[in-house]
Design a protein around this motif. Structure first.
Motif, PDB file in Angstrom:
ATOM      1  N   VAL A  44       0.836  -1.192   0.000  1.00  0.00           N
ATOM      2  CA  VAL A  44       0.000   0.000   0.000  1.00  0.00           C
ATOM      3  C   VAL A  44       0.873   1.245   0.000  1.00  0.00           C
ATOM      4  N   SER A  45       0.280   2.349  -0.430  1.00  0.00           N
ATOM      5  CA  SER A  45       0.954   3.647  -0.426  1.00  0.00           C
ATOM      6  C   SER A  45      -0.061   4.684   0.023  1.00  0.00           C
ATOM      7  N   GLY A  46       0.351   5.570   0.928  1.00  0.00           N
ATOM      8  CA  GLY A  46      -0.600   6.549   1.442  1.00  0.00           C
ATOM      9  C   GLY A  46       0.064   7.650   2.226  1.00  0.00           C
ATOM     10  N   ALA A 106      -3.757   6.398   5.542  1.00  0.00           N
ATOM     11  CA  ALA A 106      -4.843   6.321   4.565  1.00  0.00           C
ATOM     12  C   ALA A 106      -4.164   5.953   3.257  1.00  0.00           C
ATOM     13  N   ALA A 107      -4.514   4.809   2.669  1.00  0.00           N
ATOM     14  CA  ALA A 107      -3.685   4.255   1.601  1.00  0.00           C
ATOM     15  C   ALA A 107      -4.491   3.599   0.491  1.00  0.00           C
ATOM     16  N   LEU A 108      -3.781   3.395  -0.612  1.00  0.00           N
ATOM     17  CA  LEU A 108      -4.274   2.631  -1.754  1.00  0.00           C
ATOM     18  C   LEU A 108      -3.404   1.397  -1.921  1.00  0.00           C
ATOM     19  N   ALA A 109      -4.004   0.307  -2.364  1.00  0.00           N
ATOM     20  CA  ALA A 109      -3.245  -0.909  -2.647  1.00  0.00           C
ATOM     21  C   ALA A 109      -2.844  -0.923  -4.108  1.00  0.00           C
ATOM     22  N   GLY A 110      -1.637  -1.392  -4.356  1.00  0.00           N
ATOM     23  CA  GLY A 110      -1.189  -1.609  -5.723  1.00  0.00           C
ATOM     24  C   GLY A 110      -0.870  -0.363  -6.513  1.00  0.00           C
ATOM     25  N   VAL A 111      -0.756   0.786  -5.847  1.00  0.00           N
ATOM     26  CA  VAL A 111      -0.478   2.058  -6.516  1.00  0.00           C
ATOM     27  C   VAL A 111       0.560   2.809  -5.697  1.00  0.00           C
ATOM     28  N   ALA A 112       1.553   3.379  -6.353  1.00  0.00           N
ATOM     29  CA  ALA A 112       2.506   4.263  -5.665  1.00  0.00           C
ATOM     30  C   ALA A 112       1.984   5.683  -5.819  1.00  0.00           C
ATOM     31  N   LEU A 113       1.699   6.340  -4.706  1.00  0.00           N
ATOM     32  CA  LEU A 113       1.181   7.704  -4.770  1.00  0.00           C
ATOM     33  C   LEU A 113       2.262   8.664  -5.217  1.00  0.00           C
TER      34      LEU A 113
END
Length: 149
Positions: free
Chosen positions: A12-14, A72-79
């Motif tokens: 995850v990235s957040g 607070a993050a998204l999976a499979g994406v580099a912010l």
């Protein structure tokens, strides 16, 4: 009420804040509302349809009474942000609690179930206080994964 699951590792990235439950219970001391507002304002365009939104709880100072980090993050994406935090949710054994309903109330109700379960005198599981996370399945469903020993 819950399921015992073996979860794979998830990248995850957040964006993150450091807080504690005591501060979050006070209207003027809470940081989580601002974290999620910033997350959706700055990263909504990066929300891929297949990615999940996660609320990650890690770096526990002790237990539910101490400080911890929330991402607070998204999976499979580099912010694409200088303040972004990348983390791998560890593979392992979790108790999965689920709740449907209007957000954020559904999350509150789900966390209340978690706290009630682990505060029971006859609770057969022990929280590891390593990494726990919320997975937002849809606009009205959340699963909360609690790492157990």
């Amino acid at each position: 009420m819950f399921n015992i699951v073996e979860q794979p590792a998830i990248n995850v990235s957040g964006i993150a804040v450091r807080t504690n439950n005591r501060s979050e219970m006070q209207s003027e001391g809470g940081k989580l509302g601002g974290l999620w507002q910033q997350f959706y304002q700055h990263f909504a365009a990066q929300l891929p349809a297949a990615s999940g939104v996660y609320g990650v709880y890690s770096d526990y100072a002790s237990d539910e009474h101490g400080d911890f980090t929330v991402i607070a993050a998204l999976a499979g994406v580099a912010l694409n942000d200088d303040d972004a935090v990348d983390l791998t949710l560890p593979a392992g054994k979790y108790l999965k609690f689920s709740q449907q309903g209007d957000m954020p109330q559904a999350v509150v109700v789900c966390w209340q179930a978690v706290w009630a379960y682990f505060s029971a005198e006859d609770c057969p599981h022990t929280r590891s206080f390593t990494t726990d996370y919320e997975h937002y399945i849809s606009a009205n469903q959340v699963d909360i994964y609690i790492a157990v020993a």
